[in-house]
Design a protein around this motif. Structure first.
Motif, short mmCIF file in Angstrom:
data_model
loop_
_atom_site.label_atom_id
_atom_site.label_comp_id
_atom_site.label_asym_id
_atom_site.label_seq_id
_atom_site.Cartn_x
_atom_site.Cartn_y
_atom_site.Cartn_z
N THR A 2 0.84 -1.20 0.00
CA THR A 2 0.00 0.00 0.00
C THR A 2 0.87 1.24 0.00
O THR A 2 1.72 1.41 0.84
CB THR A 2 -0.89 0.03 1.25
OG1 THR A 2 -1.52 -1.23 1.35
CG2 THR A 2 -1.91 1.11 1.18
N GLN A 3 0.66 2.08 -0.96
CA GLN A 3 1.39 3.35 -1.00
C GLN A 3 0.45 4.47 -0.63
O GLN A 3 -0.76 4.38 -0.85
CB GLN A 3 1.96 3.61 -2.40
CG GLN A 3 2.96 2.56 -2.86
CD GLN A 3 4.22 2.56 -2.03
OE1 GLN A 3 4.61 3.59 -1.48
NE2 GLN A 3 4.87 1.42 -1.93
N ASN A 4 1.01 5.51 -0.12
CA ASN A 4 0.18 6.60 0.34
C ASN A 4 0.03 7.69 -0.70
O ASN A 4 0.94 8.00 -1.43
CB ASN A 4 0.82 7.20 1.60
CG ASN A 4 0.00 8.33 2.15
OD1 ASN A 4 -1.21 8.22 2.25
ND2 ASN A 4 0.65 9.40 2.50
N VAL A 86 14.73 -13.56 17.88
CA VAL A 86 15.66 -14.22 16.97
C VAL A 86 16.43 -13.12 16.25
O VAL A 86 15.88 -12.38 15.45
CB VAL A 86 14.90 -15.11 15.95
CG1 VAL A 86 15.89 -15.83 15.04
CG2 VAL A 86 14.02 -16.11 16.68
N SER B 6 4.89 5.05 2.76
CA SER B 6 3.83 4.06 2.96
C SER B 6 2.90 4.52 4.06
O SER B 6 3.32 4.69 5.21
CB SER B 6 4.44 2.70 3.32
OG SER B 6 3.43 1.85 3.79
N GLU B 7 1.66 4.69 3.71
CA GLU B 7 0.65 5.11 4.69
C GLU B 7 0.46 4.04 5.76
O GLU B 7 0.22 4.35 6.93
CB GLU B 7 -0.67 5.38 3.96
CG GLU B 7 -1.69 6.09 4.83
CD GLU B 7 -3.01 6.31 4.09
OE1 GLU B 7 -3.95 6.76 4.74
OE2 GLU B 7 -3.07 6.02 2.89
N VAL B 8 0.58 2.79 5.34
CA VAL B 8 0.40 1.68 6.30
C VAL B 8 1.47 1.74 7.37
O VAL B 8 1.19 1.62 8.57
CB VAL B 8 0.46 0.32 5.55
CG1 VAL B 8 0.45 -0.84 6.54
CG2 VAL B 8 -0.73 0.19 4.61
N HIS B 10 3.41 4.36 8.14
CA HIS B 10 3.59 5.66 8.79
C HIS B 10 2.77 5.85 10.07
O HIS B 10 3.09 6.70 10.90
CB HIS B 10 3.28 6.80 7.81
CG HIS B 10 3.73 8.14 8.31
ND1 HIS B 10 5.05 8.42 8.55
CD2 HIS B 10 3.02 9.23 8.66
CE1 HIS B 10 5.14 9.65 9.02
NE2 HIS B 10 3.94 10.18 9.10
N LEU B 15 4.87 2.14 12.77
CA LEU B 15 6.24 2.57 12.48
C LEU B 15 7.18 2.03 13.56
O LEU B 15 8.28 1.56 13.28
CB LEU B 15 6.31 4.10 12.43
CG LEU B 15 7.66 4.71 12.06
CD1 LEU B 15 8.06 4.31 10.64
CD2 LEU B 15 7.63 6.23 12.18
N SER B 19 10.12 -0.65 13.16
CA SER B 19 11.48 -0.25 13.58
C SER B 19 12.16 -1.38 14.34
O SER B 19 13.35 -1.64 14.17
CB SER B 19 11.43 0.98 14.48
OG SER B 19 10.76 2.02 13.83
N GLU B 26 13.24 -12.33 13.95
CA GLU B 26 11.87 -12.53 14.41
C GLU B 26 11.76 -12.03 15.84
O GLU B 26 12.73 -12.13 16.59
CB GLU B 26 11.49 -14.02 14.41
CG GLU B 26 11.11 -14.59 13.08
CD GLU B 26 10.67 -16.05 13.20
OE1 GLU B 26 11.29 -16.79 13.98
OE2 GLU B 26 9.72 -16.43 12.51
N ALA B 53 -1.17 -6.16 4.72
CA ALA B 53 -0.47 -5.36 3.71
C ALA B 53 0.68 -6.15 3.08
O ALA B 53 1.31 -5.68 2.13
CB ALA B 53 0.06 -4.08 4.35
N PHE B 55 3.47 -7.04 4.68
CA PHE B 55 4.77 -6.58 5.18
C PHE B 55 5.37 -7.52 6.24
O PHE B 55 6.58 -7.55 6.40
CB PHE B 55 4.65 -5.18 5.79
CG PHE B 55 4.35 -4.10 4.77
CD1 PHE B 55 4.70 -4.26 3.44
CD2 PHE B 55 3.74 -2.92 5.15
CE1 PHE B 55 4.44 -3.27 2.50
CE2 PHE B 55 3.47 -1.92 4.22
CZ PHE B 55 3.81 -2.11 2.90
N ILE B 76 9.39 -7.94 1.48
CA ILE B 76 8.59 -6.81 0.98
C ILE B 76 8.52 -5.74 2.07
O ILE B 76 8.67 -4.54 1.81
CB ILE B 76 7.17 -7.28 0.59
CG1 ILE B 76 7.25 -8.26 -0.58
CG2 ILE B 76 6.27 -6.10 0.23
CD1 ILE B 76 5.95 -9.00 -0.87
N ALA B 80 9.90 -1.96 1.98
CA ALA B 80 8.95 -0.86 2.17
C ALA B 80 9.38 0.03 3.35
O ALA B 80 9.30 1.26 3.27
CB ALA B 80 7.55 -1.43 2.42
N PHE B 81 9.84 -0.61 4.42
CA PHE B 81 10.27 0.15 5.60
C PHE B 81 11.49 1.02 5.27
O PHE B 81 11.54 2.20 5.63
CB PHE B 81 10.58 -0.80 6.75
CG PHE B 81 11.06 -0.11 8.00
CD1 PHE B 81 10.19 0.66 8.76
CD2 PHE B 81 12.38 -0.20 8.40
CE1 PHE B 81 10.63 1.32 9.90
CE2 PHE B 81 12.83 0.46 9.54
CZ PHE B 81 11.95 1.22 10.29
#
Lengths: 156, 100
Positions: A2-4, A86, B6-8, B10, B15, B19, B26, B53, B55, B76, B80-81
């Motif tokens: 998803t892009q903003n 991990v 990326s709105e998802v 942000h 976020l 991070s 994991e 999404a 991610f 992905i 994206a991050f």
């Protein structure tokens, strides 16, 4: 993905977001701790490997030791995947330098032990190297964890 | 808005989750909850959005008879991050240039 296409964050909002990223990394730091069994088991595996390597030309059981160490190194990641966090200290930028020092020291000890044993034929060289490798792992393992935790704390 | 934004990701909580996940292979659900000081339900909701999404990857397993959940940022999500952080840096830097 998803892009903003929504409103553009201001510079100040972007700075705040970046700050929250650093703070999140800092919050992770106290949780960076390998399971207590990890480095002792890894050290034993490496010690067994060194003994197997040193005596590989003289004793039939040496190749069995190398096989045992291979099994240990195959099982370790599986067990590690059951721990709460991990994290790969060997590739993470925060601890990579120290990790490669550790790997280089291990390789140096293993090669030196093989060469010295082939030259002097003294059995204690192999066993001594194995103990040395175990101690190296017991010291360097937690040190790599600590270095990684410090790197995360310093990100803030 | 730049391509990398990326709105998802942000959304502040997401976020922060990303991070942490960007730093580890994991993380167990409980580690994320404790590190970010979130409730189970809030964390679960945001992890689900990130999963939908595409991610993050969620893995369930059993340790000493207890079910545990691990969350990982997949390829992905990592891409994206990284792109999102780059975009934030550009925005912050642009602001610095505009300031007197």
């Amino acid at each position: 993905m998803t892009q903003n296409h929504a409103a553009r964050p201001s510079a100040e909002e972007a700075r705040q977001a970046l700050k929250s990223v650093s703070q999140s990394k800092e919050a992770l730091a106290p949780h960076v701790r390998s399971p207590a069994w990890l480095y002792p088991v890894q050290g034993i595996g490496m010690g067994v490997f060194v003994i197997g390597l040193v005596f590989s030309k003289d004793a039939g059981w040496a190749s069995a030791l190398i096989a045992v160490s291979a099994v240990i190194f195959c099982v370790l990641p599986i067990l590690q995947s059951r721990s709460r966090l991990v994290i790969d200290v060997y590739t993470h930028p925060g601890s990579r330098g120290l990790a490669w020092t550790y790997v280089a020291a291990f390789a140096l000890i293993a090669v030196a032990a093989v060469v010295l044993y082939l030259t002097f034929k003294l059995a204690w060289i192999g066993y001594g190297a194995a103990v040395f490798v175990l101690m190296l792992t017991l010291v360097m393992g937690p040190a790599m964890d600590a270095r990684l935790a410090r790197a995360l704390r310093n990100a803030a | 808005m730049g391509e990398g934004f990326s709105e998802v990701i942000h959304v502040p909580t997401r976020l922060r989750i990303c991070s942490i996940l960007a730093e580890v292979g994991e993380a167990e659900f409980g580690v994320l909850r404790d590190a970010l000081d979130l409730s189970d339900s809030v964390l679960s909701k945001h992890v689900k959005v990130l999963e939908q999404a595409g991610f993050v990857t969620v893995r369930k397993g059993s340790v000493n008879g207890r079910t545990r959940t691990w969350v990982a940022l997949n390829k992905i999500g990592q891409k994206a991050f990284k792109a999102h952080i780059e975009e934030l840096r550009k925005l912050a830097a642009a602001g610095d240039l505009l300031e007197p």
